[in-house]
Structure formats: C-alpha cells, structure tokens
Design a protein around this motif. Structure first.
Motif, mmCIF file in Angstrom:
data_model
loop_
_atom_site.group_PDB
_atom_site.id
_atom_site.type_symbol
_atom_site.label_atom_id
_atom_site.label_comp_id
_atom_site.label_asym_id
_atom_site.label_seq_id
_atom_site.Cartn_x
_atom_site.Cartn_y
_atom_site.Cartn_z
ATOM 1 N N HIS A 162 0.752 -1.366 -0.016
ATOM 2 C CA HIS A 162 -0.058 0.102 0.185
ATOM 3 C C HIS A 162 0.913 1.334 0.002
ATOM 4 C CE1 HIS A 162 -3.902 2.232 1.126
ATOM 5 N NE2 HIS A 162 -2.805 3.131 1.533
ATOM 6 N N ALA A 163 1.745 1.463 1.010
ATOM 7 C CA ALA A 163 2.621 2.436 0.927
ATOM 8 C C ALA A 163 3.629 2.594 -0.283
ATOM 9 C CB ALA A 163 3.464 2.390 2.356
ATOM 10 N N THR A 179 13.896 12.188 -0.669
ATOM 11 C CA THR A 179 15.346 12.107 -0.478
ATOM 12 C C THR A 179 15.546 10.795 0.205
ATOM 13 O OG1 THR A 179 15.505 13.165 1.613
ATOM 14 C CG2 THR A 179 15.934 14.411 -0.278
ATOM 15 N N LYS A 180 14.713 10.142 0.817
ATOM 16 C CA LYS A 180 14.838 8.847 1.729
ATOM 17 C C LYS A 180 13.693 8.225 1.953
ATOM 18 C CE LYS A 180 16.806 7.314 6.360
ATOM 19 N NZ LYS A 180 17.297 8.016 7.635
ATOM 20 N N LEU A 181 13.695 6.824 1.828
ATOM 21 C CA LEU A 181 12.432 6.120 2.184
ATOM 22 C C LEU A 181 12.451 5.605 3.685
ATOM 23 C CD1 LEU A 181 9.765 4.521 1.594
ATOM 24 C CD2 LEU A 181 11.189 2.758 0.783
ATOM 25 N N PHE A 182 11.628 5.845 4.392
ATOM 26 C CA PHE A 182 11.551 5.202 5.849
ATOM 27 C C PHE A 182 10.113 4.605 5.861
ATOM 28 C CE2 PHE A 182 10.810 5.181 10.236
ATOM 29 C CZ PHE A 182 11.937 4.477 10.801
ATOM 30 N N THR A 183 10.326 3.247 6.016
ATOM 31 C CA THR A 183 9.079 2.107 6.225
ATOM 32 C C THR A 183 9.004 2.024 7.497
ATOM 33 O OG1 THR A 183 9.830 1.201 4.172
ATOM 34 C CG2 THR A 183 8.263 0.100 5.259
ATOM 35 N N GLN A 184 7.586 2.361 8.033
ATOM 36 C CA GLN A 184 7.174 2.354 9.494
ATOM 37 C C GLN A 184 6.733 1.172 9.691
ATOM 38 O OE1 GLN A 184 4.927 5.692 11.121
ATOM 39 N NE2 GLN A 184 4.739 6.405 8.802
ATOM 40 N N GLY A 185 6.943 0.615 10.972
ATOM 41 C CA GLY A 185 6.340 -0.878 11.313
ATOM 42 C C GLY A 185 4.736 -0.591 11.468
ATOM 43 N N LEU A 213 3.002 1.825 -3.288
ATOM 44 C CA LEU A 213 2.284 1.978 -4.312
ATOM 45 C C LEU A 213 2.219 3.527 -4.358
ATOM 46 C CD1 LEU A 213 -0.659 -0.616 -4.814
ATOM 47 C CD2 LEU A 213 1.429 -0.190 -6.498
ATOM 48 N N HIS A 214 1.866 4.090 -3.042
ATOM 49 C CA HIS A 214 1.766 5.599 -2.745
ATOM 50 C C HIS A 214 3.322 6.240 -3.338
ATOM 51 C CE1 HIS A 214 -2.195 6.588 -1.292
ATOM 52 N NE2 HIS A 214 -2.065 5.432 -0.383
ATOM 53 N N LEU A 215 4.062 5.663 -2.991
ATOM 54 C CA LEU A 215 5.601 6.006 -3.406
ATOM 55 C C LEU A 215 5.654 6.187 -4.966
ATOM 56 C CD1 LEU A 215 8.517 6.900 -2.383
ATOM 57 C CD2 LEU A 215 8.886 4.460 -2.364
ATOM 58 N N LEU A 216 5.072 5.096 -5.245
ATOM 59 C CA LEU A 216 5.520 5.042 -7.105
ATOM 60 C C LEU A 216 4.561 5.937 -7.649
ATOM 61 C CD1 LEU A 216 5.401 1.195 -7.477
ATOM 62 C CD2 LEU A 216 7.343 2.692 -7.767
ATOM 63 N N TYR A 217 3.360 6.219 -7.221
ATOM 64 C CA TYR A 217 2.534 7.225 -7.714
ATOM 65 C C TYR A 217 3.174 8.563 -7.724
ATOM 66 C CZ TYR A 217 -1.028 3.712 -7.681
ATOM 67 O OH TYR A 217 -2.128 2.625 -7.538
ATOM 68 N N ALA A 218 3.624 8.917 -6.304
ATOM 69 C CA ALA A 218 4.198 10.323 -6.056
ATOM 70 C C ALA A 218 5.397 10.586 -7.015
ATOM 71 C CB ALA A 218 4.519 10.337 -4.886
ATOM 72 N N ARG A 219 6.195 9.435 -7.360
ATOM 73 C CA ARG A 219 7.463 9.544 -7.997
ATOM 74 C C ARG A 219 6.913 9.671 -9.430
ATOM 75 N NH1 ARG A 219 10.918 5.353 -8.204
ATOM 76 N NH2 ARG A 219 12.796 6.941 -8.548
ATOM 77 N N PHE A 220 6.058 8.911 -10.037
ATOM 78 C CA PHE A 220 5.708 8.895 -11.224
ATOM 79 C C PHE A 220 5.313 10.221 -11.696
ATOM 80 C CE2 PHE A 220 2.196 8.541 -14.342
ATOM 81 C CZ PHE A 220 2.657 8.078 -15.483
ATOM 82 N N TRP A 221 3.941 10.877 -10.945
ATOM 83 C CA TRP A 221 3.668 12.048 -11.209
ATOM 84 C C TRP A 221 4.599 13.335 -11.134
ATOM 85 C CZ3 TRP A 221 -0.386 12.506 -14.300
ATOM 86 C CH2 TRP A 221 -1.122 11.406 -14.237
ATOM 87 N N THR A 222 5.408 13.246 -10.263
ATOM 88 C CA THR A 222 6.576 14.017 -10.310
ATOM 89 C C THR A 222 7.269 14.295 -11.434
ATOM 90 O OG1 THR A 222 6.777 13.993 -7.812
ATOM 91 C CG2 THR A 222 8.875 15.170 -9.082
ATOM 92 N N LYS A 223 7.703 13.041 -12.064
ATOM 93 C CA LYS A 223 8.437 13.041 -13.509
ATOM 94 C C LYS A 223 7.787 13.257 -14.501
ATOM 95 C CE LYS A 223 11.272 9.077 -11.495
ATOM 96 N NZ LYS A 223 12.455 9.899 -11.363
#
Length: 327
Positions: free
Chosen positions: A1-2, A29-35, A4-14
């Motif tokens: 889930h998280a 600048t960094k990915l931090f995956t929460q527990g 996919l949100h990351l991919l969407y945000a990167r895609f639309w930025t490009k």
C-alpha cells in the motif's frame, strides 16, 4: 500500500518534470518504512465456519500471572470467544484501536506519546492499554512538577556564575541526556527520545532545594525536547512558567544546545573491588593519576573493612570505571 503511494508520487513528479512544471525528478530524498501496530484479536465461528470478529471492547479477557491472555468471553452473552492471537490492526478483524476513544480518555498528547514510545518506528509494536496509561501518568507527573515548582522556576535566572555540586550534577545529567535525545531525533528513534525525556524528568524531580537556575534550564530543555511528541501540554507549561519572555513561543524557540562545559566532572566515582569482588566505591578527582587512585582506594573505609588488615599486594586500575585491590 505504502509502496504504491510512493510509486505514484514519483511517477507524477516525473510527469510534471517532463511537462516543465517542476525542475526536479525525485520528490523524496529517503524512504523510511514504518512498522505496524498490532493488537489482540477475538472471534467466534458460526455453524458454517464463518468467523465473526469482536472488538476488544466487546470482550472480557482473562490473563495469566504473566499478563498473557488465556481466554475471553463476549460481554453480550457471556459465552466464550476464541483468541485469534496478535494480528496487525485491521478493520476486517475488528482489532483496531479507535484514536478518538484514546483521546477522549487520555488526551491527544498521551496517544502521540505512547505511539512513539511503543518501540522503534521501523518495527511493529503491540498496542497496550496499560502502556497508554503509563504515558498518561508520565505527562501528569510532568504537569504536577511544573505546577509545584512554578514559583521557583519563574523566579530563577539563567544559569551563570558559581553553582553548587548538586546543581552541577543536575546540569551534567540533563545535558548528557540532551545529547542522546538530539541524536535520536536525527535518526528517527523516537522511542528512545521519550525514554530520554523520562530520564530528564527523573533528574529534575530528584534535584535538591536551591537548584533553581539549573532547574529552570533543565525544564526548558525538557519541554523543547518533548514538544514534537506532546505539543499541547508542553506549550501550556512553556507559557505558564514564563519561558516565552526568554525564548519566545515554544513553536519558534531554538533547539537546546549541549553545553560541553556542563559535562565536565570535577570528581568521578570508581567501583572499588577487593580481590575481584565489588565492595563499594571510591571518589577521586576527575584528573587523578594512577598513584592518586591507588592511594584513595587503599585509604577508603570500604577497603579497610574487607581487607581485614591485609596490605595491598597489587592494584589494577581501569580508567574511568574501577579499581581492583588485590590483597
């Protein structure tokens, strides 16, 4: 889930970069995956084998002497329900803790503080009502401490000039913890930030009378260190205790800086061993050489008690930690 949100945000930025709307291609600048937060789950199967999941508030739980659940019954009919074990919080299993219930019972700051204190943010943690109650008790201690010492703190000036040994010890403890808290914020280890704030409060509560200036400085550091986690109680205490006059509003107050001079010790305490067994402690000047440490150990009451009149045969000094006298 998280992801996919990351991919969407990167895609639309490009996309926007290619359209000339922005001048950068990476939004992060960094990915931090929460527990994930975990919680106990409870269910009952019908004749068709379909499971009905119960909210924790709908069951009465029995615990063993170690605090582990061993059984549960539904409050609606008093009949047993099955333990589903600790699962990640999800609506499908009805084991989600509703934030507004926690907020209504304890307040927003408690909910935030417990979530940060539950464990390292990159690891999963089990929800605990007793843990939330513990966070609430800590904030109540902080509030009561501020109220109890309000007159002293308002009347104390800034740290400067000569301080007695107790005030120096308090500043050393607070600035030592501040260094760790600042480092933990940078690496996003919020659970140890909270434990650091608890250490600071313990030190402030143990301060003897007459530590007014060091007490005022220590509490101003504690409130700033805790503000990101508990913005409401810290903001009110900040204003009520008069820190606004010195630093401005808490939101705009500068982050406290470690005073290296406060960390310097005039004396240090070394563990005293006799024939390798701990028998007490000995205090020596921080810059004491080996000869001075050996003399202090041989002259200490603890050594005299356990040496039973025997003379030192050999003295082993571990700098900053211990001195072992062999007789």
């Amino acid at each position: 889930h998280a992801v996919l949100h990351l991919l969407y945000a990167r895609f639309w930025t490009k996309v926007m970069r290619d359209l000339g709307l922005v001048k950068f291609g990476e939004p992060f600048t960094k990915l931090f995956t929460q527990g994930m937060l975990l919680n106990e789950s409870f269910y009952r199967e019908d004749e068709a084998g379909k499971r009905r999941w119960f909210y924790p508030s709908e069951v009465d739980i029995r615990y063993d002497d170690k605090g582990h659940p061993v059984g549960a019954t539904a409050r609606e009919d008093g009949l047993p329900v099955s333990l589903g074990g600790v699962e990640k919080m999800s609506k499908s299993k009805n084991n989600v803790v509703e934030p507004r219930d926690i907020i209504a019972r304890f307040g927003t700051d408690t909910a935030r503080l417990f979530t940060m204190f539950a464990g390292p943010p990159d690891q999963s943690a089990a929800w605990s009502d007793s843990g939330a109650e513990g966070a609430f008790r800590f904030l109540r201690r902080l509030w009561n401490f501020g109220v109890k010492n309000a007159e002293v703190i308002r009347g104390a000036g800034t740290v400067g000039g000569a301080l007695d040994d107790a005030a120096k010890a308090l500043r050393r403890e607070v600035h030592t913890v501040l260094r760790q808290v600042s480092y933990d914020y940078e690496r996003m280890q919020y659970n140890t930030v909270v434990s650091g704030a608890m250490k600071m409060l313990n030190a402030l509560e143990a301060a003897p009378p007459g530590s007014g200036r060091a007490l005022r400085e220590g509490l101003s550091i504690l409130l700033r260190a805790l503000y990101p986690a508990c913005p409401h109680v810290t903001w009110v205490l900040w204003r009520e205790l008069g820190f606004v006059r010195e630093f401005g509003e808490l939101l705009d107050a500068p982050w406290p800086q470690v005073d290296e001079a406060a960390l310097v010790q005039d004396e240090i305490e070394l563990v005293l061993q006799v024939n390798g067994k701990t028998r007490g402690a000995v205090r020596v000047p921080a810059q004491a050489d080996r000869a001075a440490i050996e003399a202090a150990a041989a002259a200490s009451p603890d050594f005299a008690k356990f040496a039973e009149g025997r003379a030192p045969k050999k003295v082993i000094v571990v700098p900053g930690r211990l001195v072992n006298v062999v007789v």
